[in-house]
Enzyme design. Sequence first.
Site, PDB file in Angstrom:
ATOM      1  N   ASP A  94      14.051  -7.891 -42.022  1.00  0.00           N
ATOM      2  CA  ASP A  94      13.309  -6.663 -42.296  1.00  0.00           C
ATOM      3  C   ASP A  94      13.857  -5.941 -43.531  1.00  0.00           C
ATOM      4  O   ASP A  94      15.073  -5.843 -43.715  1.00  0.00           O
ATOM      5  CB  ASP A  94      13.416  -5.744 -41.072  1.00  0.00           C
ATOM      6  N   GLU A 151      11.184  -9.899 -45.705  1.00  0.00           N
ATOM      7  CA  GLU A 151      10.229  -8.901 -46.161  1.00  0.00           C
ATOM      8  C   GLU A 151      10.832  -8.234 -47.400  1.00  0.00           C
ATOM      9  O   GLU A 151      11.589  -7.277 -47.302  1.00  0.00           O
ATOM     10  CB  GLU A 151       9.966  -7.855 -45.075  1.00  0.00           C
TER      11      GLU A 151
END
Length: 731
Positions: free
Chosen positions: A443, A489
């Site tokens: 993330d 990401e």
Amino acid sequence: MKKLKYYLMLLAGAVLLACGPGNKQTNEEVSLSLAPSALVFEDQDASHKFVTVTTSADWTASVPDSWVVLSKTSGQGNGSFSVSVKDNDTGNGRSSVITVKAGSKSETVTVAQGEELAQLVPAPAAFDGTKRSNTAYQLLVYSFADSDGDGWGDIKGVTQHLDYLDKLGVTALWLSPIHPSDSYHGYDVTDYFGIHPKLGTMDDFKELLAKAHEKGIEIYLDYVLNHSGKGHAWFKDAIADASSPYRDYYFISANPASDYKNFPMLTGTSYSAGEWKTVTSGSPHIKVTKTTENVTNGTATWNLWTWQDGGEGKFVQFVDKGDGTYYLVMDISGKWGMLVRKYNNWNAGSKFGAKNGGNITEGQEVELVGDGADMWFTGNGRYKIELTNVSTQTLYYMGCFSDWMPDLNYGDVSKAQDNACFKDMAASADQWIRMGVDGLRLDAVKHICGGLNSYNHASNRTLLTKWYEHCNATYQEAGHNGNIFMVAEAWEGHSVEKTYYQALTSCFEFDYGYKVRDMLNGGNASGFVSAVSSYVSDHTAQRPDAITSFFLSNHDQNRFASEVNKNVAREKQAAAILLSGPGKPFLYQGEELGYWGKKDGGDEYVRTPIRWTRGGALASAALGGKVDSSMLTDDMSVAAEDAAEGSMLNVYKTWSRLRNTYPALALGKMSQASVSGSSIAAWYMTEGDQKLLVIHNVANARKVVQVSDSMAKPLAVLGTASSSGTSLTLG
């Protein structure tokens, strides 16, 4: 020389032809349409057939072959012209294309003589049972499926629906964070080694791993390296005690404006005051004992906030003993909640609670921390409450996303492998990898070395390289062949995103989804194939084992269906485009059912629960009522769509099955096909001796194109497609 086997997928060269999405016309000054779109003549045919032109502008008509005769080749506004043909003595059928232009618009009519326009009928090979699609499914555990009726999606719910995912053809599941956290979404982790009790148990997870692997489905965990949750024991201890071994796990300072530059991990970034949050350091102690002393009426700013379930709270001020300690005496009957406040307000730095919450007992000395958890005491009589060790300090910690997400500090990234925080995080990942987890989604990686607006990409890549190498070594030590799958990401444009492949084997290509959206909304495919091909080649230029991860939308974006104005035809074509191209496709929960949603009212509206049956319950409790019930009708349920031929779900199943069947789709290399037209996206997918032609018509009207490849083996058609000689009509 190896002989290539050609197929056409209308949508492509086995021929996979994916045809017109039925887009609404965009606002343009010039409009143009022709009727009919095809004319058929006999070999000896003296008849005249008419073409009607509907336009608001001057127009011209042309045809490349002399055996086709036009009665007129230009006109103004609406009109028509006749078409005749010369006798065909060749013994073979022949075809040509009339092109009419008006302003920047052009449309075509196919002319066939001595042959009929043949509808292309797909005849794909039977799926051999070997899944090779390399397709992942992003799944929100909390809203996917509820196994026990408490309204929360859970791990058992995922296990119970593995057959659904298997039939959808996916080969991997990306699970939303499963760790304990204080939020519904799980990105504020409070224990990287555990599982959120709302989602299930460790045994539940092990069962999911085993049963998913039996079906050839890998499991990827969502891992948050940028920050932990504010409720993590590391952070609580770090704030409570300046000598805590966890103090250096975070960016903590009494004066961050000047100290910022002293944190090695923040080198090359700039200070942003708004990303530093206030907290009170220190660890007051509280003890409750029975007493016969008189009830006090204190005046100190330190006070006890207390309440009973269902009742209003009240504060009772402490008495200052003058030696740095405080006390109060009050009557207690029943169970009361307690928090200590430094001031008569809830401002930052005022609230103190227990490290871990729960009940306290008479005579127990409880250590408090800033922003700690509620305490509960049950009594019957008069009690003295003593407050000691009240020395506190106002500190700041970096939490770029939120005050409940303190950023993690890995020190000097060039030596991150020796950093205590890195080692603890790596140990947690080791646990899951050894348990059987196949990959990790990382993330918010661009923010790790920096904040929201200033970050050091080079430092991020150095840290991520060390993270990948550690996890991959663990993966291989656990007996796996090949490398662990790890996708990041790195929410940036392609020019920056591609550089993260220096550290990792995969990143999400955000520009891809935007490119598909704009192509379908605008009806213009110019540059699409070259852009997508360059994404892949740019990644492999960074590292040969790169895996490009393509997707349409995810849990942090407006849903793709909303981005194309809920145009079902465009949604279906987007699915076919994603599944007939290169890279590793990611499907987002509900996309396969046509779900829409925008973030305007909250992220929950793009994190919709699956409706499994007509009238069935939803796993919606985590979303706090933020569910679009007008969308989740019975017709949008899995049961209804599964039974409806041509439904969104069955389009996804069809194209996923093709991807699992044909190695050229699953593993192939994309290259431009010579099929002209601004509204035509055409490419080859080639793997070994298998070559597929994919053709997409993204216009709002039927198009005729010339195809030099054989159309004898169509594999799939989305819409309608017919051929005559080398002419292919896509509806």
